[in-house]
Scaffold this active site. Structure first.
Site, PDB file in Angstrom:
ATOM      1  CB  SER A  50      -0.710  -0.204   0.831  1.00  0.00           C
ATOM      2  OG  SER A  50       0.089   0.138   2.539  1.00  0.00           O
ATOM      3  CG  ASP A  84      -2.276   4.418   8.939  1.00  0.00           C
ATOM      4  OD1 ASP A  84      -0.876   4.277   9.077  1.00  0.00           O
ATOM      5  OD2 ASP A  84      -2.552   4.156   8.163  1.00  0.00           O
ATOM      6  CG  HIS A  97      -0.481   3.331   4.799  1.00  0.00           C
ATOM      7  ND1 HIS A  97      -1.479   3.262   5.977  1.00  0.00           N
ATOM      8  CD2 HIS A  97      -0.320   2.610   3.808  1.00  0.00           C
ATOM      9  CE1 HIS A  97      -1.621   1.624   5.212  1.00  0.00           C
ATOM     10  NE2 HIS A  97      -0.714   1.712   4.584  1.00  0.00           N
TER      11      HIS A  97
END
Length: 436
Positions: free
Chosen positions: A169, A414, A417
């Site tokens: 990702s 998070d 990311h």
């Protein structure tokens, strides 16, 4: 008639040289003035329109009739041509060593509202992020300059080519960053996007070019690519096989790989040789670094045996750091990366979210490859950016975090990311510099 008497007889008085020069200059000025007067008198006999024309011939600042937008566009194109002549030598430029400098004039090439291809997971501003200073930091290496990302230059370099990103990702966010950085210069009818579960293709018809992404979080095959197995203990990596997905990579002109975070789900990794037919019965628990080396060697063998280095350039993006332990940067009472608004200034900073042993695995495998692989070292410069993560402005399980979840950043922030636009734009700036 004599204008200057230099000597009066044998005992005459001498005139100093400075006075002589002064008199000569005055005389020449008088002659010039007299000549100009005669010329002006003769011109008066001409028509009045001729006289006005002479007046108009005097240099003066012209007022452009071009619209401001057109002038800006022309200036931008000139700058892009200058960028095309920019000499960036990756052998002499150590992009990993430098500092982040705040530049209030920086404007991203896109936003998460202007670009329709950004996943909601990375759309921080759309998800409620009010702080925008993280967009104004510019990476400056110590001993060189990285040219700015030019969309037109990038597409001209990709004309008639396939650029393919392969990885997890984080690699997907770099792909989205690249697509969003160039898509605005391509007319609506000349671009398209096709997405499947694993394979995404952005096509620019005008340039006969594609910018693609292939989902392969471990590079090699695994039982958890799609659907994702949430329990790391049940994940199995097939360390000796890559052919099933590599058939999609063949023929690409530029290949950009990455893999790291998915390998760091524990100190042990279930590795398998052969078929998944017997499930986990044939798997062996290996140290993560050992399994990582086996997987990368399988990838390296595929590159060496399949890729034609005369036609295809291969890149490997180093690991993207995580920032889940605020004590790393001197805030033991902090909440991971939540509420961080500035990069770390300490040039020696290295957090627990990056594993140097894993980086050595990558360098050792690449060093012994027959095919030249360009390593894009984004780890150190990304280490400092504790402020650029998606934090609580993201989604989980396909849903945007609720107000209650945002109020509990220790659990829900998070810090793996990155927001888009944001840090991955700098990664692509380095990538494009290597393509020039």
């Amino acid at each position: 008639m004599s204008f200057l008497i230099l000597n009066r007889g044998a005992g005459g008085t001498k005139i100093p040289l400075s006075i002589i020069v002064l008199v000569l200059c005055g005389f020449m000025f008088f002659v010039l003035l007299y000549t100009e007067r005669i010329s002006l008198m003769s011109s008066s006999s001409s028509s009045s329109s001729s006289y006005l024309f002479k007046l108009k011939s005097c240099p003066r600042k012209e007022v452009s009739s071009k619209p401001k937008d057109k002038i800006r566009k022309e200036r931008s194109e000139i700058l892009e041509l200058l960028d095309d002549r920019f000499e960036f030598d990756p052998e002499e430029c150590n992009v990993a060593s430098g500092k982040w400098v705040y530049n209030s004039s920086i404007e991203p090439l896109y936003t998460d509202r202007s670009c329709p291809y950004i996943d909601r997971q990375f759309s921080c501003m759309k998800n409620g992020q009010q702080e925008t200073d993280y967009l104004r930091w510019e990476w400056q290496p110590d001993d060189c300059t990285i040219p700015r990302f030019s969309p037109k230059l990038a597409m001209n370099k990709l004309r008639g080519k396939r650029l393919l990103f392969v990885g997890d990702s984080l690699q997907r966010s770099q792909w989205e960053s690249f697509v969003c950085s160039v898509e605005s210069i391509i007319p609506e009818g000349e671009k398209s996007m096709n997405r499947s579960k694993r394979y995404f293709v952005f096509k620019a018809k005008e340039y006969n070019a594609t910018i693609e992404f292939y989902w392969a979080p471990y590079i090699v095959e695994s039982n958890t690519d799609i659907p994702v197995i949430l329990d790391p203990k049940k994940r199995i990596v097939k360390v000796d096989s890559v052919e099933d997905r590599a058939k999609f990579w063949e023929g690409a002109d530029i290949l950009v790989f990455n893999t790291y975070v998915w390998w760091m789900s524990g100190i042990r990794m279930n590795a398998l040789w052969g078929s998944f037919g017997n499930g986990a019965s044939g798997a062996e628990a290996l140290d993560t670094a050992v399994a990582y080396r086996l997987g990368l060697k399988t990838w390296a063998n595929w590159v060496d045996s399949t890729v034609d280095p005369n036609k295809t350039r291969v890149f490997f993006t180093t690991m993207s750091p995580t920032h889940t332990r605020s004590a790393d940067w001197g805030k033991p009472n902090g909440t991971k990366c939540f509420n961080e608004t500035k990069p770390v200034k300490d040039k020696k900073f290295w957090g627990t979210g990056s594993n140097k042993q894993m980086m050595k695995v990558v360098s050792n495998v690449i060093k012994h490859m027959a095919t030249h692989v360009t390593v894009i070292n984004i780890t150190q410069l990304s280490e400092y950016r504790i402020d650029a993560h998606t934090s609580v402005y993201t989604e989980t399980g396909g849903k945007i975090l609720t107000a209650e979840e945002r109020a509990d950043p220790m659990r829900h922030a998070d810090c793996i990311h990155w927001c888009l636009p944001g840090l991955p734009d700098t990664w692509n700036r380095i990538l494009l510099a290597n393509l020039l």
